[in-house]
Motif scaffolding. Structure first.
Motif, PDB file in Angstrom:
ATOM      1  N   ALA A 259       0.847  -1.210   0.000  1.00 40.87           N
ATOM      2  CA  ALA A 259       0.000   0.000   0.000  1.00 40.87           C
ATOM      3  C   ALA A 259       0.878   1.254   0.000  1.00 40.87           C
ATOM      4  O   ALA A 259       0.622   2.215  -0.745  1.00 40.87           O
ATOM      5  CB  ALA A 259      -0.918  -0.018   1.215  1.00 40.87           C
ATOM      6  N   CYS A 260       1.940   1.226   0.810  1.00 41.74           N
ATOM      7  CA  CYS A 260       2.836   2.397   0.882  1.00 41.74           C
ATOM      8  C   CYS A 260       3.548   2.594  -0.452  1.00 41.74           C
ATOM      9  O   CYS A 260       3.750   3.725  -0.909  1.00 41.74           O
ATOM     10  CB  CYS A 260       3.846   2.235   2.021  1.00 41.74           C
ATOM     11  SG  CYS A 260       3.069   2.380   3.640  1.00 41.74           S
ATOM     12  N   GLU A 261       3.908   1.487  -1.070  1.00 44.08           N
ATOM     13  CA  GLU A 261       4.570   1.583  -2.380  1.00 44.08           C
ATOM     14  C   GLU A 261       3.624   2.228  -3.400  1.00 44.08           C
ATOM     15  O   GLU A 261       4.023   3.086  -4.187  1.00 44.08           O
ATOM     16  CB  GLU A 261       4.980   0.170  -2.824  1.00 44.08           C
ATOM     17  CG  GLU A 261       5.680   0.159  -4.158  1.00 44.08           C
ATOM     18  CD  GLU A 261       6.122  -1.256  -4.586  1.00 44.08           C
ATOM     19  OE1 GLU A 261       6.247  -2.151  -3.730  1.00 44.08           O
ATOM     20  OE2 GLU A 261       6.322  -1.436  -5.801  1.00 44.08           O
ATOM     21  N   LYS A 262       2.357   1.822  -3.350  1.00 41.45           N
ATOM     22  CA  LYS A 262       1.376   2.383  -4.289  1.00 41.45           C
ATOM     23  C   LYS A 262       1.254   3.903  -4.090  1.00 41.45           C
ATOM     24  O   LYS A 262       1.274   4.673  -5.059  1.00 41.45           O
ATOM     25  CB  LYS A 262       0.021   1.698  -4.060  1.00 41.45           C
ATOM     26  CG  LYS A 262      -1.061   2.153  -4.994  1.00 41.45           C
ATOM     27  CD  LYS A 262      -2.335   1.355  -4.793  1.00 41.45           C
ATOM     28  CE  LYS A 262      -3.411   1.868  -5.739  1.00 41.45           C
ATOM     29  NZ  LYS A 262      -4.719   1.238  -5.467  1.00 41.45           N
ATOM     30  N   ILE A 263       1.160   4.306  -2.823  1.00 40.77           N
ATOM     31  CA  ILE A 263       1.014   5.740  -2.525  1.00 40.77           C
ATOM     32  C   ILE A 263       2.267   6.500  -2.976  1.00 40.77           C
ATOM     33  O   ILE A 263       2.190   7.518  -3.669  1.00 40.77           O
ATOM     34  CB  ILE A 263       0.761   5.941  -1.010  1.00 40.77           C
ATOM     35  CG1 ILE A 263      -0.629   5.398  -0.645  1.00 40.77           C
ATOM     36  CG2 ILE A 263       0.899   7.400  -0.605  1.00 40.77           C
ATOM     37  CD1 ILE A 263      -0.869   5.211   0.838  1.00 40.77           C
ATOM     38  N   GLN A 264       3.416   5.950  -2.591  1.00 42.19           N
ATOM     39  CA  GLN A 264       4.686   6.615  -2.919  1.00 42.19           C
ATOM     40  C   GLN A 264       4.900   6.713  -4.433  1.00 42.19           C
ATOM     41  O   GLN A 264       5.484   7.678  -4.928  1.00 42.19           O
ATOM     42  CB  GLN A 264       5.828   5.832  -2.263  1.00 42.19           C
ATOM     43  CG  GLN A 264       7.186   6.411  -2.500  1.00 42.19           C
ATOM     44  CD  GLN A 264       8.160   5.986  -1.412  1.00 42.19           C
ATOM     45  OE1 GLN A 264       7.973   6.296  -0.250  1.00 42.19           O
ATOM     46  NE2 GLN A 264       9.202   5.276  -1.784  1.00 42.19           N
ATOM     47  N   GLY A 265       4.389   5.726  -5.146  1.00 42.71           N
ATOM     48  CA  GLY A 265       4.514   5.725  -6.611  1.00 42.71           C
ATOM     49  C   GLY A 265       3.877   6.962  -7.233  1.00 42.71           C
ATOM     50  O   GLY A 265       4.302   7.433  -8.296  1.00 42.71           O
ATOM     51  N   GLN A 266       2.862   7.513  -6.553  1.00 44.24           N
ATOM     52  CA  GLN A 266       2.218   8.724  -7.079  1.00 44.24           C
ATOM     53  C   GLN A 266       2.830  10.007  -6.518  1.00 44.24           C
ATOM     54  O   GLN A 266       2.767  11.045  -7.145  1.00 44.24           O
ATOM     55  CB  GLN A 266       0.715   8.716  -6.769  1.00 44.24           C
ATOM     56  CG  GLN A 266      -0.076   7.684  -7.563  1.00 44.24           C
ATOM     57  CD  GLN A 266      -0.017   7.896  -9.077  1.00 44.24           C
ATOM     58  OE1 GLN A 266       0.610   8.836  -9.574  1.00 44.24           O
ATOM     59  NE2 GLN A 266      -0.652   7.009  -9.820  1.00 44.24           N
ATOM     60  N   PHE A 267       3.412   9.924  -5.316  1.00 46.17           N
ATOM     61  CA  PHE A 267       3.902  11.155  -4.693  1.00 46.17           C
ATOM     62  C   PHE A 267       5.338  11.512  -5.074  1.00 46.17           C
ATOM     63  O   PHE A 267       5.610  12.653  -5.414  1.00 46.17           O
ATOM     64  CB  PHE A 267       3.781  11.068  -3.165  1.00 46.17           C
ATOM     65  CG  PHE A 267       2.409  11.433  -2.671  1.00 46.17           C
ATOM     66  CD1 PHE A 267       2.163  12.698  -2.167  1.00 46.17           C
ATOM     67  CD2 PHE A 267       1.363  10.532  -2.723  1.00 46.17           C
ATOM     68  CE1 PHE A 267       0.892  13.048  -1.730  1.00 46.17           C
ATOM     69  CE2 PHE A 267       0.098  10.869  -2.284  1.00 46.17           C
ATOM     70  CZ  PHE A 267      -0.142  12.125  -1.790  1.00 46.17           C
ATOM     71  N   THR A 268       6.255  10.550  -4.909  1.00 48.68           N
ATOM     72  CA  THR A 268       7.671  10.906  -5.142  1.00 48.68           C
ATOM     73  C   THR A 268       8.388   9.929  -6.066  1.00 48.68           C
ATOM     74  O   THR A 268       9.558  10.125  -6.369  1.00 48.68           O
ATOM     75  CB  THR A 268       8.468  10.928  -3.814  1.00 48.68           C
ATOM     76  OG1 THR A 268       8.300   9.663  -3.177  1.00 48.68           O
ATOM     77  CG2 THR A 268       8.029  12.032  -2.899  1.00 48.68           C
TER      78      THR A 268
END
Ligand code: PLP
Length: 397
Positions: A257-266
């Motif tokens: 889940a964190c990877e998915k979020i981070q993929g869009q942010f940074t």
């Protein structure tokens, strides 16, 4: 023109605000002694800098995998096994742009609007603000000076209900330096065992800056490990604040889940910093231990200096590099200009403008009776800063 309503949900970090005010005064030529710093005053060890230079020459200049290079995640797993006896695989690790981004990822991954998040206070400034940013509700649980500013099992349990989603804490704690022992963590785990739907975010970024016992992670308890997200990073232990490398260790659902979020942010953190981090994690820890020895010596000096200031009450911090004295004995007193010090915010502004010492109000950490003073500074500056602070406090009538 109006900007988004999201901006009204959270505040700018008070720690950064003080640093900014201090810089502005310094730019006007005023000699500010900075006791507000949240970072080691040491430089990054040479071998880590060399690894970064090598990475530039070897052209590590392309996008990296979103959760970080595989060999970096392997190095994190090695470190967690070596130092904490925790077994994780690279798929459990997500490396981010500092532990701050790791925390933001985790909160976004776990907390929905209306969910409650239990935070023992005093707490690190960012926890509550990130929870508010996602529409969650921080539930502050006041801890006591007498109990070393640590939450007790009954205080924890009495704030849990069907809306509670997450518990966020740091050990060693910023700002109080509180360190939870294995027995204290075990007692909290006994409460979490009765509440299987609550996640635990364990911020261990000050792990190495521990002056007494051994660092204990709540993730060592198998009964809750799957619900624990360990937060750590290289900023404090390796004097690498500017490099921006933090990480989580968590179950694969959360790490994905964190990877998915981070993929869009940074997309990921910086490639060169990641290569340097591998060197830091896998090499000799001597520079870290030397830094901690220096902090320990400064802690003693600071505690002695505090004893010379009447009315101040302060625990000796078992970890981190801050003292967090209770200064309420000064509330209600007047400055030489006739202004009243009503609270810790006023006191910090007085200390900044009149004594030219920069500190951080305890209000920023959920404890309005205290101020935070950092001893991540040279002994010379510590003596100078505390000297000016003492004079300014003695002038209050
Ligand atoms: C308790 C705590 N957690 C996390 C962080 C964030 O560290 P980083 O520099 O890795 O973002 C800090 C920084 O001050 C901190 O004090």
């Amino acid at each position: 023109m109006e900007l988004s309503s999201l901006l009204n949900r959270f505040n700018e970090p008070e720690t950064l605000k003080m640093a900014k005010l201090g810089r502005e005064l310094r730019a006007k030529g005023i000699d500010i002694t900075d006791l507000s710093l949240g970072e080691p005053d040491f430089d990054t060890p040479q071998h880590i800098k060399d690894a970064a230079k090598k990475a530039i020459d070897e052209n590590f200049s392309h996008y990296t995998p979103v959760p970080g290079y595989l060999d970096l995640r392997q190095a994190v797993c090695e470190k967690l096994l070596r130092d904490n006896n925790l077994k994780y695989a690279p798929e459990n690790i997500v490396v981010s742009t500092g532990a701050k981004q790791s925390i933001a990822n985790v909160v976004m991954a776990i907390v929905d609007a209306g969910d409650e998040v239990i935070i023992p206070t005093p707490y690190w400034v960012t926890y509550s603000e990130i929870v508010k940013l996602v529409g969650g509700k921080p539930i502050m649980v006041k801890t006591s000076f007498e109990n070393g500013y640590k939450i007790t099992p009954s205080e924890l349990e009495s704030h849990m209900n069907s809306k509670t989603r997450l518990f966020m804490f740091s050990s060693p704690c910023n700002p109080t330096g509180a360190v939870y022992t294995k027995n204290e963590l075990a007692a909290l785990v006994a409460v979490f065992e009765k509440h299987p739907d609550i996640f635990i975010m364990s911020d261990e970024i000050y792990e190495y800056i521990n002056y007494g016992g051994q660092h204990e992670s709540i993730a060592q308890f198998e009964s809750v490990k799957d619900r624990v997200v360990v937060i750590n990073g290289l900023s404090k232990g390796y004097a690498m604040t500017g490099w921006r490398v933090g990480y989580i260790a968590a179950n694969a659902q959360i790490s994905k889940a964190c990877e998915k979020i981070q993929g869009q942010f940074t997309s990921a953190t910086n490639s060169i910093a990641q290569r340097a981090a591998i060197s830091a994690l896998l090499s000799d820890m001597k520079p870290t231990f030397e830094m901690v020895t220096a902090f320990k010596e400064r802690r003693k000096i600071v505690m002695d200096l505090l004893k010379g200031i009447p009315g101040i009450i302060c625990n000796e911090p078992p970890g981190a590099f801050y003292v967090f004295p209770d200064v309420k004995c000064y509330f209600g007193k007047k400055t030489t200009n006739g202004e009243t010090i009503n609270n810790a915010d006023d006191l910090c502004m007085y200390l900044l403008n009149d004594a030219n010492v920069s500190t951080v109000t305890g209000g920023a950490f959920g404890e309005p009776n205290c101020i935070r003073l950092s001893f991540a500074n040279s002994i010379e500056n510590i003596k100078k800063g505390f000297g000016k602070l003492k004079v300014a406090l003695e002038q209050l009538t």
